[in-house]
Scaffold this motif. Structure first.
Motif, PDB file in Angstrom:
ATOM      1  N   GLU A  76       8.737 -13.603   2.051  1.00  0.00           N
ATOM      2  CA  GLU A  76       9.195 -14.334   3.195  1.00  0.00           C
ATOM      3  C   GLU A  76       9.448 -15.557   2.912  1.00  0.00           C
ATOM      4  O   GLU A  76      10.078 -16.712   3.112  1.00  0.00           O
ATOM      5  CB  GLU A  76       8.289 -14.173   4.420  1.00  0.00           C
ATOM      6  N   VAL A  77       8.324 -16.108   1.912  1.00  0.00           N
ATOM      7  CA  VAL A  77       8.054 -17.833   1.458  1.00  0.00           C
ATOM      8  C   VAL A  77       9.373 -17.970   0.545  1.00  0.00           C
ATOM      9  O   VAL A  77       9.826 -19.062   0.765  1.00  0.00           O
ATOM     10  CB  VAL A  77       6.858 -17.827   0.505  1.00  0.00           C
ATOM     11  N   GLU A  78       9.740 -16.872  -0.291  1.00  0.00           N
ATOM     12  CA  GLU A  78      10.979 -17.257  -0.774  1.00  0.00           C
ATOM     13  C   GLU A  78      12.317 -17.401  -0.182  1.00  0.00           C
ATOM     14  O   GLU A  78      13.114 -18.296  -0.386  1.00  0.00           O
ATOM     15  CB  GLU A  78      11.098 -16.088  -1.997  1.00  0.00           C
ATOM     16  N   THR A  79      12.365 -16.480   0.798  1.00  0.00           N
ATOM     17  CA  THR A  79      13.610 -16.684   1.741  1.00  0.00           C
ATOM     18  C   THR A  79      13.653 -17.789   2.431  1.00  0.00           C
ATOM     19  O   THR A  79      14.714 -18.556   2.426  1.00  0.00           O
ATOM     20  CB  THR A  79      13.429 -15.384   2.859  1.00  0.00           C
ATOM     21  N   VAL A  80      12.389 -18.080   3.128  1.00  0.00           N
ATOM     22  CA  VAL A  80      12.424 -19.623   3.668  1.00  0.00           C
ATOM     23  C   VAL A  80      12.625 -20.748   2.832  1.00  0.00           C
ATOM     24  O   VAL A  80      13.474 -21.908   3.119  1.00  0.00           O
ATOM     25  CB  VAL A  80      10.938 -19.650   4.397  1.00  0.00           C
ATOM     26  N   SER A  81      12.124 -20.675   1.496  1.00  0.00           N
ATOM     27  CA  SER A  81      12.498 -21.702   0.474  1.00  0.00           C
ATOM     28  C   SER A  81      14.004 -21.830   0.316  1.00  0.00           C
ATOM     29  O   SER A  81      14.507 -22.762   0.112  1.00  0.00           O
ATOM     30  CB  SER A  81      11.658 -21.395  -0.838  1.00  0.00           C
ATOM     31  N   ARG A  82      14.595 -20.841   0.222  1.00  0.00           N
ATOM     32  CA  ARG A  82      15.896 -20.529  -0.120  1.00  0.00           C
ATOM     33  C   ARG A  82      17.032 -21.442   1.035  1.00  0.00           C
ATOM     34  O   ARG A  82      17.795 -22.094   0.818  1.00  0.00           O
ATOM     35  CB  ARG A  82      16.353 -19.192  -0.736  1.00  0.00           C
ATOM     36  N   ARG A  83      16.409 -20.991   2.091  1.00  0.00           N
ATOM     37  CA  ARG A  83      17.036 -21.431   3.167  1.00  0.00           C
ATOM     38  C   ARG A  83      16.769 -22.851   3.456  1.00  0.00           C
ATOM     39  O   ARG A  83      18.018 -23.645   3.915  1.00  0.00           O
ATOM     40  CB  ARG A  83      16.660 -20.623   4.592  1.00  0.00           C
ATOM     41  N   LEU A  84      15.613 -23.526   3.274  1.00  0.00           N
ATOM     42  CA  LEU A  84      15.309 -24.775   3.300  1.00  0.00           C
ATOM     43  C   LEU A  84      16.167 -25.653   2.305  1.00  0.00           C
ATOM     44  O   LEU A  84      16.773 -26.490   2.568  1.00  0.00           O
ATOM     45  CB  LEU A  84      13.886 -24.926   2.926  1.00  0.00           C
ATOM     46  N   SER A  85      16.207 -24.942   0.864  1.00  0.00           N
ATOM     47  CA  SER A  85      17.258 -25.722  -0.085  1.00  0.00           C
ATOM     48  C   SER A  85      18.688 -25.608   0.500  1.00  0.00           C
ATOM     49  O   SER A  85      19.163 -26.637   0.271  1.00  0.00           O
ATOM     50  CB  SER A  85      16.956 -24.775  -1.246  1.00  0.00           C
ATOM     51  N   ARG A  86      19.073 -24.499   0.796  1.00  0.00           N
ATOM     52  CA  ARG A  86      20.652 -24.762   1.288  1.00  0.00           C
ATOM     53  C   ARG A  86      20.766 -25.620   2.595  1.00  0.00           C
ATOM     54  O   ARG A  86      21.694 -26.525   2.449  1.00  0.00           O
ATOM     55  CB  ARG A  86      20.952 -23.226   2.042  1.00  0.00           C
ATOM     56  N   ASP A  87      19.755 -25.853   3.320  1.00  0.00           N
ATOM     57  CA  ASP A  87      19.815 -26.825   4.319  1.00  0.00           C
ATOM     58  C   ASP A  87      19.790 -28.117   3.971  1.00  0.00           C
ATOM     59  O   ASP A  87      20.544 -29.094   4.442  1.00  0.00           O
ATOM     60  CB  ASP A  87      18.600 -26.483   5.422  1.00  0.00           C
ATOM     61  N   ILE A  88      18.810 -28.462   3.042  1.00  0.00           N
ATOM     62  CA  ILE A  88      18.838 -29.798   2.234  1.00  0.00           C
ATOM     63  C   ILE A  88      20.236 -30.192   1.680  1.00  0.00           C
ATOM     64  O   ILE A  88      20.571 -31.509   1.775  1.00  0.00           O
ATOM     65  CB  ILE A  88      17.605 -29.941   1.334  1.00  0.00           C
ATOM     66  N   GLU A  89      20.862 -29.029   1.235  1.00  0.00           N
ATOM     67  CA  GLU A  89      22.063 -29.626   0.178  1.00  0.00           C
ATOM     68  C   GLU A  89      23.020 -29.707   1.343  1.00  0.00           C
ATOM     69  O   GLU A  89      23.738 -30.724   1.161  1.00  0.00           O
ATOM     70  CB  GLU A  89      22.545 -28.447  -0.456  1.00  0.00           C
ATOM     71  N   ARG A  90      23.003 -28.921   2.331  1.00  0.00           N
ATOM     72  CA  ARG A  90      23.953 -29.301   3.461  1.00  0.00           C
ATOM     73  C   ARG A  90      23.822 -30.587   3.975  1.00  0.00           C
ATOM     74  O   ARG A  90      24.939 -31.408   4.365  1.00  0.00           O
ATOM     75  CB  ARG A  90      23.873 -28.166   4.450  1.00  0.00           C
ATOM     76  N   PHE A  91      22.766 -30.925   4.140  1.00  0.00           N
ATOM     77  CA  PHE A  91      22.285 -32.364   4.755  1.00  0.00           C
ATOM     78  C   PHE A  91      22.681 -33.418   3.804  1.00  0.00           C
ATOM     79  O   PHE A  91      23.416 -34.549   4.359  1.00  0.00           O
ATOM     80  CB  PHE A  91      20.835 -32.505   4.899  1.00  0.00           C
ATOM     81  N   LYS A  92      22.521 -33.363   2.528  1.00  0.00           N
ATOM     82  CA  LYS A  92      23.165 -34.487   1.718  1.00  0.00           C
ATOM     83  C   LYS A  92      24.539 -34.383   1.494  1.00  0.00           C
ATOM     84  O   LYS A  92      25.145 -35.692   1.597  1.00  0.00           O
ATOM     85  CB  LYS A  92      22.538 -33.782   0.325  1.00  0.00           C
ATOM     86  N   VAL A  93      25.241 -33.356   1.653  1.00  0.00           N
ATOM     87  CA  VAL A  93      26.623 -33.452   1.651  1.00  0.00           C
ATOM     88  C   VAL A  93      27.372 -33.976   2.972  1.00  0.00           C
ATOM     89  O   VAL A  93      27.996 -34.979   2.937  1.00  0.00           O
ATOM     90  CB  VAL A  93      27.408 -32.242   1.590  1.00  0.00           C
ATOM     91  N   GLU A  94      26.530 -33.770   4.022  1.00  0.00           N
ATOM     92  CA  GLU A  94      27.049 -34.306   5.391  1.00  0.00           C
ATOM     93  C   GLU A  94      26.802 -35.832   5.600  1.00  0.00           C
ATOM     94  O   GLU A  94      27.353 -36.715   5.827  1.00  0.00           O
ATOM     95  CB  GLU A  94      26.181 -33.465   6.521  1.00  0.00           C
ATOM     96  N   PHE A  95      25.616 -36.222   5.021  1.00  0.00           N
ATOM     97  CA  PHE A  95      25.038 -37.623   4.944  1.00  0.00           C
ATOM     98  C   PHE A  95      25.922 -38.223   3.925  1.00  0.00           C
ATOM     99  O   PHE A  95      26.456 -39.740   4.347  1.00  0.00           O
ATOM    100  CB  PHE A  95      23.641 -37.458   4.647  1.00  0.00           C
ATOM    101  N   ARG A  96      26.316 -37.783   2.853  1.00  0.00           N
ATOM    102  CA  ARG A  96      27.281 -38.397   2.115  1.00  0.00           C
ATOM    103  C   ARG A  96      28.403 -38.664   2.579  1.00  0.00           C
ATOM    104  O   ARG A  96      29.175 -40.038   2.459  1.00  0.00           O
ATOM    105  CB  ARG A  96      27.385 -37.602   0.436  1.00  0.00           C
ATOM    106  N   GLU A  97      29.206 -37.674   3.278  1.00  0.00           N
ATOM    107  CA  GLU A  97      30.419 -37.861   3.895  1.00  0.00           C
ATOM    108  C   GLU A  97      30.235 -38.997   5.168  1.00  0.00           C
ATOM    109  O   GLU A  97      31.148 -39.766   5.238  1.00  0.00           O
ATOM    110  CB  GLU A  97      30.958 -36.588   4.366  1.00  0.00           C
ATOM    111  N   LYS A  98      29.390 -39.152   6.040  1.00  0.00           N
ATOM    112  CA  LYS A  98      29.107 -39.937   6.905  1.00  0.00           C
ATOM    113  C   LYS A  98      28.791 -41.331   6.425  1.00  0.00           C
ATOM    114  O   LYS A  98      29.525 -42.453   6.764  1.00  0.00           O
ATOM    115  CB  LYS A  98      27.975 -39.619   7.793  1.00  0.00           C
ATOM    116  N   MET A  99      28.077 -41.470   5.253  1.00  0.00           N
ATOM    117  CA  MET A  99      27.767 -42.711   4.711  1.00  0.00           C
ATOM    118  C   MET A  99      29.174 -43.477   4.148  1.00  0.00           C
ATOM    119  O   MET A  99      29.600 -44.331   4.359  1.00  0.00           O
ATOM    120  CB  MET A  99      26.770 -42.736   3.590  1.00  0.00           C
ATOM    121  N   HIS A 100      30.108 -42.379   3.441  1.00  0.00           N
ATOM    122  CA  HIS A 100      31.362 -42.674   2.877  1.00  0.00           C
ATOM    123  C   HIS A 100      32.020 -43.267   4.162  1.00  0.00           C
ATOM    124  O   HIS A 100      32.760 -44.438   3.765  1.00  0.00           O
ATOM    125  CB  HIS A 100      31.933 -41.745   1.945  1.00  0.00           C
TER     126      HIS A 100
END
Length: 112
Positions: A35-59
């Protein structure tokens, strides 16, 4: 437990219960780590998605800011280009205030 098994003695009821508890805890531990590994993977995906969205909005924000600043600079330049030719023919002459022309209570002013 291992010592009892090596000695070939029959395990008693207490040791069998402990062995069952150990196995149960190992299974629970495995499930929790999964369960910890599943949550960690999900969190990593969400962080990456946030980075992409933030980069696009900032641009987008920076592009908008740049276009507004460019428009402002062009208007500013045009404004001065219109005013400067009108100001060029005016000659400013420095006015010297003499002690006789200045009253003690009045501020010194210059007129052109």
């Amino acid at each position: 437990l291992d010592k009892l098994r090596e000695a070939g003695a029959a395990p008693d009821f207490k040791s069998m219960n402990l062995e069952d508890e150990i196995n149960t805890l190992k299974e629970e531990s495995t499930e929790l780590w999964t369960e910890v590994e599943t949550v960690s993977r999900r969190l990593s995906r969400d962080i990456e998605r946030f980075k992409v969205e933030f980069r696009e909005k900032m641009h987008s924000t920076m592009e908008s800011f740049h276009s507004i600043q460019k428009e402002y600079a062009e208007k500013f330049t045009l404004g001065w280009a219109e005013v400067l030719p009108d100001l060029k023919p005016l000659e400013t002459k420095p006015v010297q205030a003499t002690p006789e022309s200045v009253k003690a209570d009045e501020p010194i002013t210059t007129t052109i």
